[in-house]
Design a protein around this motif. Structure first.
Motif, PDB file in Angstrom:
ATOM      1  N   CYS A 150       0.811  -1.229   0.000  1.00 56.08           N
ATOM      2  CA  CYS A 150       0.000   0.000   0.000  1.00 56.08           C
ATOM      3  C   CYS A 150       0.839   1.271   0.000  1.00 56.08           C
ATOM      4  O   CYS A 150       0.352   2.338   0.376  1.00 56.08           O
ATOM      5  CB  CYS A 150      -1.018   0.003   1.133  1.00 56.08           C
ATOM      6  N   ALA A 156      -1.277   3.441  -3.005  1.00 51.58           N
ATOM      7  CA  ALA A 156      -2.533   3.182  -2.302  1.00 51.58           C
ATOM      8  C   ALA A 156      -3.626   2.658  -3.220  1.00 51.58           C
ATOM      9  O   ALA A 156      -3.649   2.966  -4.418  1.00 51.58           O
ATOM     10  CB  ALA A 156      -3.016   4.475  -1.633  1.00 51.58           C
ATOM     11  N   ARG A 186      -2.642  -6.618   0.798  1.00 55.54           N
ATOM     12  CA  ARG A 186      -3.068  -5.211   0.891  1.00 55.54           C
ATOM     13  C   ARG A 186      -4.004  -5.005   2.081  1.00 55.54           C
ATOM     14  O   ARG A 186      -3.930  -3.978   2.762  1.00 55.54           O
ATOM     15  CB  ARG A 186      -3.757  -4.781  -0.406  1.00 55.54           C
ATOM     16  N   LEU A 207      -3.238  -2.410   5.219  1.00 52.38           N
ATOM     17  CA  LEU A 207      -4.162  -1.365   5.660  1.00 52.38           C
ATOM     18  C   LEU A 207      -4.564  -1.568   7.115  1.00 52.38           C
ATOM     19  O   LEU A 207      -4.661  -0.610   7.884  1.00 52.38           O
ATOM     20  CB  LEU A 207      -5.408  -1.358   4.772  1.00 52.38           C
ATOM     21  N   GLN A 257      -2.447  -0.144   9.786  1.00 45.45           N
ATOM     22  CA  GLN A 257      -2.492   1.302  10.005  1.00 45.45           C
ATOM     23  C   GLN A 257      -3.549   1.709  11.031  1.00 45.45           C
ATOM     24  O   GLN A 257      -3.546   2.832  11.497  1.00 45.45           O
ATOM     25  CB  GLN A 257      -2.803   2.012   8.689  1.00 45.45           C
ATOM     26  N   TRP A 268     -13.789   2.355   8.976  1.00 48.34           N
ATOM     27  CA  TRP A 268     -12.762   3.095   8.254  1.00 48.34           C
ATOM     28  C   TRP A 268     -13.352   4.396   7.712  1.00 48.34           C
ATOM     29  O   TRP A 268     -14.428   4.402   7.123  1.00 48.34           O
ATOM     30  CB  TRP A 268     -12.251   2.237   7.100  1.00 48.34           C
ATOM     31  N   PRO A 312      -5.821   4.449   2.449  1.00 46.09           N
ATOM     32  CA  PRO A 312      -4.989   4.460   3.651  1.00 46.09           C
ATOM     33  C   PRO A 312      -5.306   5.658   4.548  1.00 46.09           C
ATOM     34  O   PRO A 312      -5.696   6.718   4.063  1.00 46.09           O
ATOM     35  CB  PRO A 312      -3.568   4.543   3.105  1.00 46.09           C
TER      36      PRO A 312
END
Length: 237
Positions: free
Chosen positions: A26, A29, A169, A173, A176, A224, A234
């Protein structure tokens, strides 16, 4: 002639490896727009090898070609992540069952060693060791890559590679977020199943584990910030 024919292939492979690594981690992104010229400037690799790499990544589903607009890193959405885990819950158990049935002695030893390392890491993160989740994901890729290869089934191997691209991926993510990376549940029982080549038990254990990780991942991504805009991006974006 030999130099001219091999050099572009080497550069194309280098461009492919660089771009694929940046996408699955990522660094590039999900949803990000790309151009051949921009990538050539940022990587120091020529436009022709970059174009070859982007074509390969398009075939693998990591990049989309946008007519007259360049390229886009394949977006991730809540639905695509849900679909990803749904398919992985079907394919993963079969890879485990068939792979354990057909592993060579060398592959079997590699599997035992890999799952042992995963079980040890899963016991608890040592103080100051923040890369444990990343290392677990790397080991899981080695383990299931070995199992997929052991099936000698080209279709299963191809499907696994495609799934693993997007799975990497998702983990990148997830790392994070403030939420912990979903527990894969690997413990000493997994090691014992691999040691005795118990494919049926492994398939059921993998199915259950994927179901739990699936639910946890959906809970994380449903909160998210970018989900409201349909594509997950992200947190740093």
């Amino acid at each position: 002639m030999s130099v001219n024919s091999t050099e572009p292939r080497s550069l194309s492979d280098a461009a492919y490896q660089r771009l694929r690594s940046d996408i699955v981690s990522c660094q590039l992104a999900p949803g990000e727009r790309l151009t051949e010229r921009g990538l050539a400037e940022s990587t120091g690799i020529g436009i022709a090898p970059i174009r070859d790499a982007l074509t390969r990544l398009d075939h693998e589903g990591l990049v989309r070609t946008l007519p007259r607009k360049g390229y886009q890193v394949a977006p991730l959405t809540l639905k695509s992540i849900d679909d990803l885990f749904t398919l992985w819950r079907i394919v993963g158990p079969e890879i485990a069952r068939l792979g354990l049935r057909d592993v060579t002695s060398e592959e079997h030893g590699r599997l035992i060693d890999t799952f042992q390392k995963m079980a040890e890491l899963s016991k608890g993160r040592p103080p100051g060791q923040d890369d444990t989740p990343v290392r677990l994901v790397e080991l899981a890729d080695i383990a299931f890559g070995t199992l997929a290869a052991a099936t000698r089934n080209d279709y299963l191997i191809s499907i696994y590679r495609r799934l693993q691209n997007d799975m990497a991926r998702v983990w990148a993510l997830t790392a994070q977020s403030d939420a912990p990376v979903p527990d894969m549940g690997v413990d000493q029982r997994w090691v014992e199943m691999v040691e005795r080549r118990d494919g049926e038990a492994a398939a059921e254990t993998v199915r259950t584990s994927i179901g739990e990780v699936h639910n946890n991942a959906l809970r994380i991504f449903s909160r998210w910030p970018s989900v409201a805009a349909s594509e997950i991006t992200p947190l740093r974006a």
